[in-house]
Design an enzyme around this catalytic site. Structure first.
Site, short mmCIF file in Angstrom:
data_model
loop_
_atom_site.label_atom_id
_atom_site.label_comp_id
_atom_site.label_asym_id
_atom_site.label_seq_id
_atom_site.Cartn_x
_atom_site.Cartn_y
_atom_site.Cartn_z
N THR A 62 9.51 -6.93 -13.22
CA THR A 62 8.92 -8.26 -13.24
C THR A 62 7.90 -8.41 -12.12
OG1 THR A 62 10.96 -9.20 -14.12
CG2 THR A 62 9.42 -10.73 -13.07
N SER A 82 -3.07 -3.59 0.94
CA SER A 82 -1.97 -4.56 0.98
C SER A 82 -2.48 -5.95 1.32
CB SER A 82 -0.93 -4.16 2.03
OG SER A 82 -0.10 -3.13 1.58
N CYS A 107 4.72 1.51 11.82
CA CYS A 107 5.79 2.33 11.24
C CYS A 107 6.51 3.16 12.29
CB CYS A 107 5.22 3.26 10.17
SG CYS A 107 4.52 2.39 8.76
N HIS A 134 -0.77 -8.24 3.28
CA HIS A 134 -0.36 -8.79 4.58
C HIS A 134 -1.24 -8.35 5.73
CE1 HIS A 134 1.83 -5.32 6.55
NE2 HIS A 134 1.70 -4.87 5.31
N GLN A 153 -6.76 -1.09 5.96
CA GLN A 153 -7.20 -1.78 7.17
C GLN A 153 -8.60 -2.37 7.05
OE1 GLN A 153 -5.45 -2.69 9.60
NE2 GLN A 153 -3.62 -1.43 9.40
N ALA A 210 0.81 -1.21 0.00
CA ALA A 210 0.00 0.00 0.00
C ALA A 210 0.85 1.26 0.00
CB ALA A 210 -0.94 0.00 1.20
N ASN A 249 -6.11 3.04 11.11
CA ASN A 249 -5.31 1.90 11.51
C ASN A 249 -5.08 1.80 13.01
OD1 ASN A 249 -3.69 4.27 10.50
ND2 ASN A 249 -2.10 3.21 11.67
#
Length: 386
Positions: free
Chosen positions: A244, A204, A329, A206, A184, A76, A156
């Protein structure tokens, strides 16, 4: 019990979730046998391209959009940089004002700060003590110079859910564009991009039991967005994210999206019941209150504060559970959460506030264990300072 070892219960799922075993199983052949480059013009490449296509379809079904409406990124944060920087730079001739909220994630605020250094004027909306923005203030802030409005779907740290469909209507009534961090929310609540009428969005894998290193930037086809390149080196992903494709991670994100969609109601109901149980236990503890308690929030997120206590000392005593102060973070810093300070709380309360975030892997035993650890930690520290 959802634990990393026999002593610690993991309750920091807004930072990252465990990868679903079924997702790992889907990814393994892509590492071992179907390892081709999706851009290669032979059987291995065609096979890789096919599994990427399947992943696109699964993801689009989860968030209710067309498979062609998003590009794959490394997460993200990268998606936000591509979208925010690329769109604002491409449309600077239309206006130089960006509107956002003080409680946005740093992955959103930092690219906006970079644009501020380039000459864009940024308006940061205030929030109330629960994290809500004033929609009238937003409406008044949007002018002919507003090139982009940036508001997240779910916070979040507190789990607060913003009324994005209503915000989108305000933004579009003023002929501006809405960017939304939905990271989230995806996989925890129903996220319908078409109904929300968002122009750009990021998320994202994960955060929803998929692998790290894979996310997406959604670009609403109806908005006809002009986004210039920020990366160079190839024509992959509509020239916006060259290089890639990470096929194993993309397959993993697609599998995670598939299971998230098929199990959404069950997982949501289970997490909400566990959240309610956790909050009941926490509120029985002296000096504890819950941020944004009565607001619409994610079913998995609780941010509780303890008054008149040293947050750092308390965190070290809650050493049997993995929870956090602020976003991941900023977890290694001692600065108070910018989200909570924007909500009007002083540094002492912000530093004594803790986010507990559940997942489909969380059990009732985990919640009971957590309440016991939190209670014992608070009472032991209070006794020492009495």
């Amino acid at each position: 019990m959802a634990i990393i070892n026999e002593n610690i219960v993991y309750l920091d799922n807004n930072a990252s979730t465990s990868v679903d075993d079924r997702v790992i199983e889907a990814m393994l052949p892509i590492f071992k046998s179907n390892f081709g480059n999706s851009g290669s013009d032979h059987a291995y490449g065609w096979e890789a391209e096919e599994v990427v296509t399947i992943a696109r379809e699964r993801i689009s079904e989860l968030v209710h959009c067309k498979p062609s409406e998003f590009i794959f990124t490394a997460g993200a944060t990268e998606a936000a940089n591509i979208g925010i920087l690329g769109f604002c730079r491409a449309n600077k001739s239309k206006g130089n004002q960006i509107i956002t909220v003080k409680t946005e994630h740093k992955a959103i605020l930092e690219p906006i700060k970079a644009l501020e250094k380039e000459g864009f004027r940024v308006s940061y909306l205030n929030v109330d003590d629960c994290g809500n923005i004033d929609l009238q203030e937003l409406d008044k802030a949007i002018t002919k110079e507003t090139v982009l409005v940036v508001v997240m779907l779910a916070n979040n740290e507190t789990g607060l859910i913003h009324p994005i469909a209503e915000i989108a209507q305000l933004v579009h009534n003023k002929s501006s564009t809405l960017f939304c961090d939905i990271t989230q929310a995806v996989g925890k609540i129903n996220v319908d991009l078409e109904a929300l009428n968002i122009d750009m969005a990021v998320f994202s894998g994960h955060k929803m039991h998929g692998p790290k290193g894979c996310g997406a930037l959604y670009l609403n086809r109806k908005s006809r967005l002009n986004v210039v390149q920020t990366f160079y080196g190839g024509s992959q992903e509509k020239n916006l994210r060259p290089g890639t494709l990470n096929v194993p991670a993309i397959v993993g994100l697609g599998a995670a999206a598939y299971y998230a969609k098929s199990e959404l109601k069950t997982n949501c109901d289970t997490m909400l019941a566990l959240r309610n149980s956790l909050e009941k236990g926490l509120l029985d503890i002296d000096s504890v209150f819950i941020h944004a308690q009565n607001e619409e929030r994610l079913p998995n997120t609780v941010n509780f504060a303890v008054t008149n206590i040293d947050g750092g000392k308390l965190l070290r005593r809650m050493n049997k559970i993995a929870i956090s102060r602020g976003s991941a973070c900023n977890a290694n810093t001692v600065n108070p959460s910018h989200v909570l300070t924007a909500m009007g709380f002083d540094a002492a309360i912000a530093l004594a506030s803790f986010r507990v975030s559940l997942s489909k892997a969380t059990t009732s035993s985990d919640i009971e264990f957590a309440i016991k650890n939190i209670r014992e930690a608070i009472y032991s520290l209070q006794k020492m300072t009495a």
